[in-house]
Write a protein that holds these residues in place. Structure first.
Motif, short mmCIF file in Angstrom:
data_model
loop_
_atom_site.label_atom_id
_atom_site.label_comp_id
_atom_site.label_asym_id
_atom_site.label_seq_id
_atom_site.Cartn_x
_atom_site.Cartn_y
_atom_site.Cartn_z
N GLN A 35 -13.25 2.57 -3.18
CA GLN A 35 -13.12 1.19 -2.74
C GLN A 35 -11.67 0.71 -2.74
O GLN A 35 -11.34 -0.24 -2.03
CB GLN A 35 -13.96 0.26 -3.63
N ASN A 36 -10.81 1.35 -3.50
CA ASN A 36 -9.40 0.92 -3.53
C ASN A 36 -8.53 1.75 -2.60
O ASN A 36 -7.31 1.76 -2.74
CB ASN A 36 -8.84 0.89 -4.96
N GLU A 37 -9.15 2.45 -1.67
CA GLU A 37 -8.42 3.17 -0.63
C GLU A 37 -8.67 2.51 0.72
O GLU A 37 -9.71 1.89 0.94
CB GLU A 37 -8.85 4.64 -0.58
N VAL A 38 -7.71 2.68 1.61
CA VAL A 38 -7.79 2.13 2.96
C VAL A 38 -7.52 3.25 3.94
O VAL A 38 -6.60 4.04 3.76
CB VAL A 38 -6.75 1.00 3.16
N ILE A 51 -4.83 7.98 4.60
CA ILE A 51 -5.43 7.22 3.51
C ILE A 51 -4.30 6.57 2.72
O ILE A 51 -3.32 7.23 2.39
CB ILE A 51 -6.25 8.13 2.57
N TYR A 52 -4.46 5.29 2.46
CA TYR A 52 -3.51 4.55 1.64
C TYR A 52 -4.22 4.03 0.40
O TYR A 52 -5.40 3.69 0.44
CB TYR A 52 -2.91 3.37 2.41
N MET A 100 0.84 -1.19 0.00
CA MET A 100 0.00 0.00 0.00
C MET A 100 0.88 1.24 0.00
O MET A 100 1.93 1.25 0.60
CB MET A 100 -0.90 0.01 1.24
N GLN A 101 0.37 2.26 -0.63
CA GLN A 101 1.12 3.51 -0.75
C GLN A 101 0.35 4.64 -0.06
O GLN A 101 -0.86 4.79 -0.26
CB GLN A 101 1.33 3.84 -2.22
N LEU A 102 1.08 5.42 0.75
CA LEU A 102 0.46 6.55 1.44
C LEU A 102 -0.07 7.55 0.44
O LEU A 102 0.65 7.98 -0.46
CB LEU A 102 1.47 7.22 2.37
N LYS A 103 -1.33 7.93 0.59
CA LYS A 103 -1.94 8.91 -0.30
C LYS A 103 -2.03 10.27 0.40
O LYS A 103 -1.73 11.29 -0.20
CB LYS A 103 -3.33 8.42 -0.72
N ALA A 104 -2.49 10.26 1.68
CA ALA A 104 -2.60 11.52 2.41
C ALA A 104 -2.80 11.26 3.90
O ALA A 104 -3.46 10.30 4.29
CB ALA A 104 -3.79 12.32 1.89
#
Length: 180
Positions: free
Chosen positions: A158-161, A177-178, A1-5
């Motif tokens: 749906q593709n965020e965690v 959010i990842y 997973m990649q950090l989004k914010a």
């Protein structure tokens, strides 16, 4: 997973919980008959923090408890049948009959965790009312469940965690959010 914010830091979490504490007191006209029940794992420290804030505001300690939803999950039959579910224990030491039980969790997503927690609470007694407080509501409900108290609404895909970290369990307070 990649950090989004990063969406909440420790100050934002503290402000959100303070707001929730005030809203709980307003809606319930004080602390009479209240019990805060954290859903394991991260709902428990959030419930304890809310109880502390309510006591700071009102000068009255609100009882807390914790609920383990493991045996109430509706996906147990989907899990690997060779693995036994890990029980973390439910600790509700006060009679909840007729009380206003406020279930507390970190993230509200599909609603299935909350449904399982309500079943677990109902096995302990018959509360007069069950309310729900969450730090984050991310949407995407599968069941007709809504939170009475929300620290922050964070619309997601749906593709965020959403990852909630708390000092008590993760050594820092953070909501991020990842991307999957």
């Amino acid at each position: 997973m990649q950090l989004k914010a990063q969406v909440m830091d420790d100050a934002a979490i503290r402000r959100g919980l303070t707001r929730i504490a005030h809203e709980i007191l307003e809606k319930n006209k004080g602390t009479e008959g209240l019990m805060l029940v954290g859903i394991k794992t991260r709902g428990v420290p959030i419930a304890e923090r809310l109880a502390k804030k309510i006591e700071e505001i009102e000068g009255i300690a609100v009882p807390t408890g914790e609920v383990d939803i493991t045996l109430y999950r509706d996906d147990l039959s989907n899990k690997n049948s060779l693995m036994e579910p890990e029980l973390k224990g439910t600790a509700i030491h006060k009679d909840i009959t007729g009380k206003t039980v406020i279930l507390i969790d970190d993230v509200l997503y599909t609603g299935r965790t909350v449904r399982a927690a309500m079943d677990a609470v109902m096995d302990k007694g018959r509360p007069g009312q069950i309310q729900l407080a969450v730090l984050v509501d991310r949407g995407h409900r599968e069941l007709p469940i809504r939170a009475d108290y929300v620290g922050k609404n964070i619309p997601t895909s749906q593709n965020e965690v959403i990852v909630v970290q708390l000092k008590e369990t993760d050594q820092l307070d953070d909501v991020s959010i990842y991307e999957k």
